[in-house]
Design an enzyme around this catalytic site. Structure first.
Site, PDB file in Angstrom:
ATOM      1  N   THR A  17       0.851  -1.326  -0.041  1.00  0.00           N
ATOM      2  CA  THR A  17      -0.049  -0.007  -0.165  1.00  0.00           C
ATOM      3  C   THR A  17       0.931   1.439   0.175  1.00  0.00           C
ATOM      4  O   THR A  17       0.230   2.354  -0.202  1.00  0.00           O
ATOM      5  CB  THR A  17      -0.920   0.084   1.270  1.00  0.00           C
ATOM      6  OG1 THR A  17       0.059   0.129   2.580  1.00  0.00           O
ATOM      7  CG2 THR A  17      -1.953  -1.055   1.250  1.00  0.00           C
ATOM      8  N   GLY A  18       2.270   1.181   0.007  1.00  0.00           N
ATOM      9  CA  GLY A  18       3.060   2.437   0.093  1.00  0.00           C
ATOM     10  C   GLY A  18       3.055   2.728  -1.335  1.00  0.00           C
ATOM     11  O   GLY A  18       2.740   2.235  -2.337  1.00  0.00           O
ATOM     12  N   ARG A  19       3.696   3.913  -1.469  1.00  0.00           N
ATOM     13  CA  ARG A  19       3.818   4.555  -2.855  1.00  0.00           C
ATOM     14  C   ARG A  19       4.509   3.956  -3.719  1.00  0.00           C
ATOM     15  O   ARG A  19       4.186   3.340  -4.930  1.00  0.00           O
ATOM     16  CB  ARG A  19       4.312   6.067  -2.670  1.00  0.00           C
ATOM     17  CG  ARG A  19       4.598   6.832  -4.205  1.00  0.00           C
ATOM     18  CD  ARG A  19       5.100   7.997  -3.982  1.00  0.00           C
ATOM     19  NE  ARG A  19       6.679   7.717  -3.619  1.00  0.00           N
ATOM     20  CZ  ARG A  19       7.863   8.644  -3.651  1.00  0.00           C
ATOM     21  NH1 ARG A  19       7.421   9.976  -3.554  1.00  0.00           N
ATOM     22  NH2 ARG A  19       8.986   8.283  -3.108  1.00  0.00           N
ATOM     23  N   GLU A  20       5.771   3.409  -3.336  1.00  0.00           N
ATOM     24  CA  GLU A  20       6.784   2.598  -4.448  1.00  0.00           C
ATOM     25  C   GLU A  20       5.860   1.086  -4.522  1.00  0.00           C
ATOM     26  O   GLU A  20       5.934   0.513  -5.733  1.00  0.00           O
ATOM     27  CB  GLU A  20       8.043   2.307  -3.880  1.00  0.00           C
ATOM     28  CG  GLU A  20       8.721   3.720  -3.596  1.00  0.00           C
ATOM     29  CD  GLU A  20       8.793   4.406  -4.892  1.00  0.00           C
ATOM     30  OE1 GLU A  20       8.922   3.789  -6.056  1.00  0.00           O
ATOM     31  OE2 GLU A  20       8.872   5.483  -5.188  1.00  0.00           O
ATOM     32  N   LYS A  43      -3.374  -2.752   8.152  1.00  0.00           N
ATOM     33  CA  LYS A  43      -4.242  -2.720   7.112  1.00  0.00           C
ATOM     34  C   LYS A  43      -4.881  -4.094   6.636  1.00  0.00           C
ATOM     35  O   LYS A  43      -5.574  -4.181   5.602  1.00  0.00           O
ATOM     36  CB  LYS A  43      -3.690  -2.220   5.829  1.00  0.00           C
ATOM     37  CG  LYS A  43      -3.343  -0.530   6.129  1.00  0.00           C
ATOM     38  CD  LYS A  43      -2.731   0.057   4.941  1.00  0.00           C
ATOM     39  CE  LYS A  43      -2.261   1.609   5.298  1.00  0.00           C
ATOM     40  NZ  LYS A  43      -1.544   2.038   4.058  1.00  0.00           N
ATOM     41  N   GLU A  73      10.329  -1.993  -0.099  1.00  0.00           N
ATOM     42  CA  GLU A  73      10.691  -0.584   0.533  1.00  0.00           C
ATOM     43  C   GLU A  73      11.987  -1.134   1.303  1.00  0.00           C
ATOM     44  O   GLU A  73      12.427  -2.394   1.372  1.00  0.00           O
ATOM     45  CB  GLU A  73       9.658  -0.773   1.699  1.00  0.00           C
ATOM     46  CG  GLU A  73       8.369  -0.372   1.052  1.00  0.00           C
ATOM     47  CD  GLU A  73       7.999   1.173   0.478  1.00  0.00           C
ATOM     48  OE1 GLU A  73       8.970   1.720   0.580  1.00  0.00           O
ATOM     49  OE2 GLU A  73       6.810   1.159  -0.173  1.00  0.00           O
ATOM     50  N   TYR A 134      19.053  -3.672 -17.089  1.00  0.00           N
ATOM     51  CA  TYR A 134      18.282  -3.030 -17.873  1.00  0.00           C
ATOM     52  C   TYR A 134      19.062  -2.866 -19.355  1.00  0.00           C
ATOM     53  O   TYR A 134      18.352  -3.372 -20.188  1.00  0.00           O
ATOM     54  CB  TYR A 134      17.714  -1.741 -17.554  1.00  0.00           C
ATOM     55  CG  TYR A 134      17.267  -1.887 -16.224  1.00  0.00           C
ATOM     56  CD1 TYR A 134      16.848  -2.916 -15.511  1.00  0.00           C
ATOM     57  CD2 TYR A 134      17.554  -0.513 -15.707  1.00  0.00           C
ATOM     58  CE1 TYR A 134      16.517  -2.963 -14.253  1.00  0.00           C
ATOM     59  CE2 TYR A 134      16.913  -0.572 -14.257  1.00  0.00           C
ATOM     60  CZ  TYR A 134      16.406  -1.722 -13.583  1.00  0.00           C
ATOM     61  OH  TYR A 134      16.219  -1.535 -12.131  1.00  0.00           O
ATOM     62  N   GLU A 184      30.844  -6.584 -11.146  1.00  0.00           N
ATOM     63  CA  GLU A 184      31.506  -5.275 -10.934  1.00  0.00           C
ATOM     64  C   GLU A 184      32.572  -5.316  -9.849  1.00  0.00           C
ATOM     65  O   GLU A 184      32.666  -6.204  -9.252  1.00  0.00           O
ATOM     66  CB  GLU A 184      30.231  -4.308 -10.512  1.00  0.00           C
ATOM     67  CG  GLU A 184      29.681  -4.540  -9.309  1.00  0.00           C
ATOM     68  CD  GLU A 184      28.502  -3.616  -9.057  1.00  0.00           C
ATOM     69  OE1 GLU A 184      28.236  -2.874 -10.232  1.00  0.00           O
ATOM     70  OE2 GLU A 184      27.970  -3.496  -7.961  1.00  0.00           O
ATOM     71  N   HIS A 223      27.651   1.756  -4.324  1.00  0.00           N
ATOM     72  CA  HIS A 223      26.957   1.090  -3.448  1.00  0.00           C
ATOM     73  C   HIS A 223      28.067   0.424  -2.428  1.00  0.00           C
ATOM     74  O   HIS A 223      29.185   0.317  -3.129  1.00  0.00           O
ATOM     75  CB  HIS A 223      25.686   0.197  -3.573  1.00  0.00           C
ATOM     76  CG  HIS A 223      26.140  -0.803  -4.801  1.00  0.00           C
ATOM     77  ND1 HIS A 223      27.169  -1.925  -4.462  1.00  0.00           N
ATOM     78  CD2 HIS A 223      25.900  -1.096  -6.248  1.00  0.00           C
ATOM     79  CE1 HIS A 223      27.123  -2.652  -5.326  1.00  0.00           C
ATOM     80  NE2 HIS A 223      26.467  -1.995  -6.619  1.00  0.00           N
TER      81      HIS A 223
END
Length: 273
Positions: A17-20, A43, A73, A134, A184, A223
């Site tokens: 239910t979060g944005r992402e 929820k 998330e 990608y 990498e 990273h």
């Protein structure tokens, strides 16, 4: 055939239910993924995007039979240490963290790999780099070279499936005829995969690419996993290990695409002799 994920997989999304979570779940559903549940504590009992929401993963699995979970998330590093240990004890498979997920072309995806770039075919992809994943998928598709499953394993120090783990799965998958491996700088996972898997009768062409070749020692690039310490994790050590194992090493993504297409062509010719 494919590895890890099919159109029959029953997927739940933690953080639905979060944005992402909402955005990427919509994309997953649009691709054809069978999303059967979401988990958002507090929820439970509601629905979101037409998907039933539960308070816990245990509830969601019990009610829906979900067998794949995607977490969209952030997860703190210390929590990831405990989570990875739990996954290992449960004999489950963990991809990531900090990865783009995976796509079985034309069937399903879990994660954030763009929908429009994959094409069904016979090349498996395993990569530490999200963006390069990608680029390779799209380059192969544009060249008419389709994929079985594309797996982004992530580059964090606390890692789930390694290059070796995913390569072994591709080795056993009859639909995968060649593998593209995108590594990498940092760590020794590429070297281990070259020695323990590729160089031991892998039986399929492996096309390798190592990013971060110009990174200075001791500087983190992108990273936490992409850092060179002394002679460990250098691009040179990884390239040499892949070459010794019999992989074809490329200098650019364009070369990777061409090499994958050529490898499939050679296998097809050999099969018709």
């Amino acid at each position: 055939m494919s590895i890890l994920l099919t159109g029959e997989s029953r997927v739940l999304v933690q953080g639905l239910t979060g944005r992402e979570g909402s955005f990427h779940t919509e994309q997953m559903k649009a691709y054809g993924t069978n999303v059967v549940a979401g988990v958002s504590p507090g929820k439970g009992g509601t629905t979101h995007l037409g998907i039933p929401v539960f308070d816990t993963v245990a509830d969601a699995r019990r009610e829906t039979g979900a067998d794949v979970s995607g977490i969209l998330e952030g997860i703190p590093l210390y929590d990831m240490v405990r989570a990875r240990a739990f996954v290992v004890d449960a004999a489950a498979k963990l991809i990531g963290p900090n990865c783009p997920g995976l796509t079985t072309a034309g069937e399903a995806k879990v994660g954030i790999i763009p929908n429009h770039i994959s094409t069904p075919g016979s090349v498996g992809i395993v990569s530490r780099s999200g963006t390069l994943t990608y680029e390779v998928i799209q380059g192969l598709s544009q060249a008419g070279v389709g994929q079985t499953t594309s797996v982004g394993i992530g580059g964090d120090p606390i890692l789930g499936l390694s290059f070796s783990d995913v390569l072994r799965l591709f080795k056993e998958d009859p639909a995968t005829e060649a593998v593209v491996m995108i590594g990498e700088i940092g760590g020794s996972d590429e070297e281990a995969a070259a020695e323990q898997v590729i160089g031991r009768s892998f039986g399929k062409p492996v096309i390798g690419f190592i990013s971060g070749r110009t990174a200075p020692p001791g500087k983190r690039m992108g990273h936490a996993g992409a850092i060179i310490s002394g002679n460990t994790g250098t691009a040179v050590s990884k390239l040499q290990a892949l070459k010794r194992a019999g992989a074809q090493v490329c200098d650019t993504i364009e070369e990777v695409v061409a090499a994958a297409g050529a490898a499939l062509g050679q296998r097809s010719s050999a099969a018709h002799r």
